[in-house]
Design an enzyme around this catalytic site. Structure first.
Site, short mmCIF file in Angstrom:
data_model
loop_
_atom_site.label_atom_id
_atom_site.label_comp_id
_atom_site.label_asym_id
_atom_site.label_seq_id
_atom_site.Cartn_x
_atom_site.Cartn_y
_atom_site.Cartn_z
N SER A 252 0.86 -1.18 0.00
CA SER A 252 0.00 0.00 0.00
C SER A 252 0.89 1.22 0.00
O SER A 252 2.03 1.17 0.47
CB SER A 252 -0.91 0.00 1.22
N LYS A 253 0.34 2.28 -0.54
CA LYS A 253 1.18 3.47 -0.69
C LYS A 253 1.62 4.02 0.66
O LYS A 253 2.54 4.82 0.72
CB LYS A 253 0.46 4.53 -1.52
N ARG A 254 0.98 3.58 1.71
CA ARG A 254 1.40 4.04 3.03
C ARG A 254 2.76 3.43 3.42
O ARG A 254 3.44 3.93 4.29
CB ARG A 254 0.35 3.70 4.08
#
Ligand code: GLU
Length: 496
Positions: A252-254
């Site tokens: 995930s981009k997190r």
């Protein structure tokens, strides 16, 4: 019957590495069988979809070499290929489902549904529609709709028993019907949800095989019901394992860069990225690691798809990219460098920024190093500032990242407006506020104008630099992350 596959991204965000992963497998399957590969744009979420995201996805897939035979831009005999242009088709099928009792109109208000959810949660039950409107007499349901009462169309799901279906990778799967929600198929604004639109389109577009992420496995019972009730036989389904971080969590981009633009801007080669993505769900018969899409296509066999949780490991990807780079002859290498960034198209937006700041041509490179390539590594001492301590810097970088994640437009003025408003909301002078951001983005406090730099670098690269800066500033543990989230939510103008 000739093989037809598709990839069906929703244009609700920047092009994602997971979309390329799915496109690759669907393209390879179609090509290996002399079939056709379709791009369908699933833009039924009106609020979150945008034409800019659609263009971004198409550009990125093309960059990756994952070209489609039919799609919104190239046409084809099964079009339109953009779901927002097919609303009448969904409406007609929804009406057919309602008329045959396969679906029903639901007039429940938001208040009722909220109360229902709350009471189910309090009883530790899985939130699920209770079927109140299913009992309406057809005439009653028709009259209420005719009188203008708002409604959604829901799928009628059996109360008991078990749904059985086959997945090409996982074999036979059983899911009890009571775990399946009476899915909304048409929203009150008349737009279909993904479930109705995707099933109708897959059928009408003659799709024979669907390779998609395993997050859709639980939707199969609903989809199967829709196919059955419309009297259609479903395509073969293969749910591929999702890409994971080395710690097993979903990419995930997190956590990691997930945007294709990041890989493009950072100088990954599309063929290396495709090779790496191929390894995430497939192995060559000789177990060789380096192979082209053409070689994969020649050897492709659905039985070799793997079920394991593939680890998307940036170190391995970088290694593989290096293998490709070193295998080039000098001429190819020069061409690729030019294709990548050192070309007119890419340098044009920089000219207005650098020309007036240049005396000798040699001044040019030190000004644009962080724009064309990686910025230099930074450490905590780079962030030291007269008026901001380490925690302040962290807060600035964290809040800027949150604010930018919520920004739909990505151009200099939008960036400036958003960040200046954020500085005001945080009560920090703009000049001070920008200092840690300069370090995060450019690696130094004196650089070309920040908003232009960010606009040039793009969302994915900026996000990854801000994340790196947060890590350099000591990272954010769970507690601190919660506090920062709260701080941000309490700002008067977080702009979201
Ligand atoms: N629009 C869906 C997505 O964005 C497509 C899922 C599917 O392939 O059925 O993932």
């Amino acid at each position: 019957m000739s093989v037809r596959t598709r990839v069906a991204p929703s244009p609700t965000g920047d092009p994602h590495v997971g979309t390329a992963y799915m496109a690759l497998f669907n393209l390879v399957l179609a090509r290996s069988q002399g079939g056709r590969f379709v791009l369908r744009i699933e833009d039924t979420d009106q609020e979150r979809s945008s034409p800019a995201f659609e263009t971004g996805i198409m550009d990125a897939l093309r960059w990756a070499g994952l070209d489609w035979d039919e799609g919104p831009d190239v046409g084809g005999e099964f079009g339109p290929y953009r779901q927002s242009e097919r609303l009448a088709i969904y409406r007609q099928h929804a009406e057919e489902l309602v008329a045959s009792g396969g679906a029903f109109r639901c007039f429940c208000t938001k208040e009722r549904l909220d109360a229902l959810r709350r009471s189910q949660q309090a009883n530790r039950e899985t939130p699920r529609y209770d079927g109140l409107c299913r009992g309406l007499e057809p005439t009653q349901s028709r009259d209420r709709a005719a009188n203008g009462e708002a409604y959604v169309v829901r799928l009628d799901v059996p109360e008991s028993g078990t749904c059985r279906f086959a997945d090409g990778i996982r074999g036979d799967i059983e899911i009890p019907w009571r775990q399946v929600d009476m899915q909304v198929l048409v929203k009150s604004d008349g737009f279909p949800t993904y479930h109705l639109a995707a099933v109708v389109d897959d059928h009408l577009m003659g799709i024979t095989h669907i390779l998609r992420g395993e997050e859709w496995l639980n939707s199969m019972p609903k989809h199967q019901l829709i196919y059955d009730r419309l009297g259609w036989s479903p395509p073969a389904h293969y749910h591929l394992p999702l890409l994971r971080n080395p710690d097993g969590s979903k990419v995930s981009k997190r956590r990691n860069p997930t945007g294709l633009d990041y890989y493009r801007r950072s100088g990954y080669l599309p063929e290396a990225l495709c090779n790496y993505l191929a390894l995430m769900g497939w192995s060559m018969p000789d177990e060789g690691e380096i192979f082209s899409v053409e070689e994969m296509t020649a050897a492709f066999d659905l039985d070799r798809l793997s079920t394991g949780g593939p680890v998307f490991d940036l170190t391995k990807l970088a290694w593989m990219n290096g293998q490709y780079i070193r295998a080039m002859d000098p001429g190819q290498f020069m061409d690729r460098v030019a294709d990548w960034a050192v070309n007119r198209e890419n340098l044009t937006p920089l000219v207005p920024l650098v020309q007036e700041r240049t005396q000798r041509l040699a001044d040019l490179l030190p000004q644009v190093d962080y724009l064309l390539g990686d910025r230099t590594a930074v450490d905590e001492s780079d962030f030291v500032h007269k008026r901001l301590d380490r925690d302040d810097c962290k807060r600035v970088v964290d809040h800027a990242k949150r604010r930018l994640d919520g920004l739909t437009e990505w151009d200099r003025d939008s960036l400036r407006d958003a960040l200046v408003a954020l500085a005001d909301a945080m009560g920090i002078k703009v000049r001070d506020f920008l200092a840690p951001l300069f370090v995060a983005v450019a690696g130094r406090t004196v650089a070309l104008p920040l908003f232009d730099s960010m606009a040039y670098l793009g969302r994915d690269v900026v996000r990854s630099r801000l994340m790196d800066a947060l890590a350099v500033l000591g990272g954010t543990g769970k507690k601190q992350a919660k506090r920062l989230e709260r701080d941000y939510a309490n700002l008067t103008d977080p702009g979201t």
